[in-house]
Design a protein around this motif. Structure first.
Motif: not given
Length: 95
Positions: A72-95
């Motif tokens: 369960h914890l590893l699934q949560k970490v994986s979900q959070m890593q994916e969310e971070i990747r998506e947020l980084n993509k959005k952030l790069r678009l706004h730079e």
């Protein structure tokens, strides 16, 4: 050609695993058996997860409940890593 399924008995013999451990994993919902006729099989898609559970249980002495918590914890970490990747993509678009 390699088969997609293996019986629980074959798997346990090949990997020297106690069948009750495999049954306990299924009872806790960590793996799912495929029933063909009157025999229960493990699908090859589950082999990598099953290998992790075997390592955790036999090498690290972690019980089924602990394995479930770790999964369960590893699934949560994986979900959070994916969310971070998506947020980084959005952030790069706004730079």
């Amino acid at each position: 050609m390699e088969t997609e399924f293996i019986t629980i008995t074959e798997y346990c013999i090949n990997y020297d695993i106690d069948p009750s451990f495999i049954v306990a994993l299924e009872e806790s919902g960590l793996i799912i058996f495929t029933i063909i006729g009157e025999e229960k099989f493990i699908h090859q898609e589950q082999f990598s997860e099953l290998d992790k559970y075997i390592h955790l249980h036999y090498d690290l002495q972690i019980n089924i409940e602990g394995i479930d918590a770790i999964r369960h914890l590893l699934q949560k970490v994986s979900q959070m890593q994916e969310e971070i990747r998506e947020l980084n993509k959005k952030l790069r678009l706004h730079e």
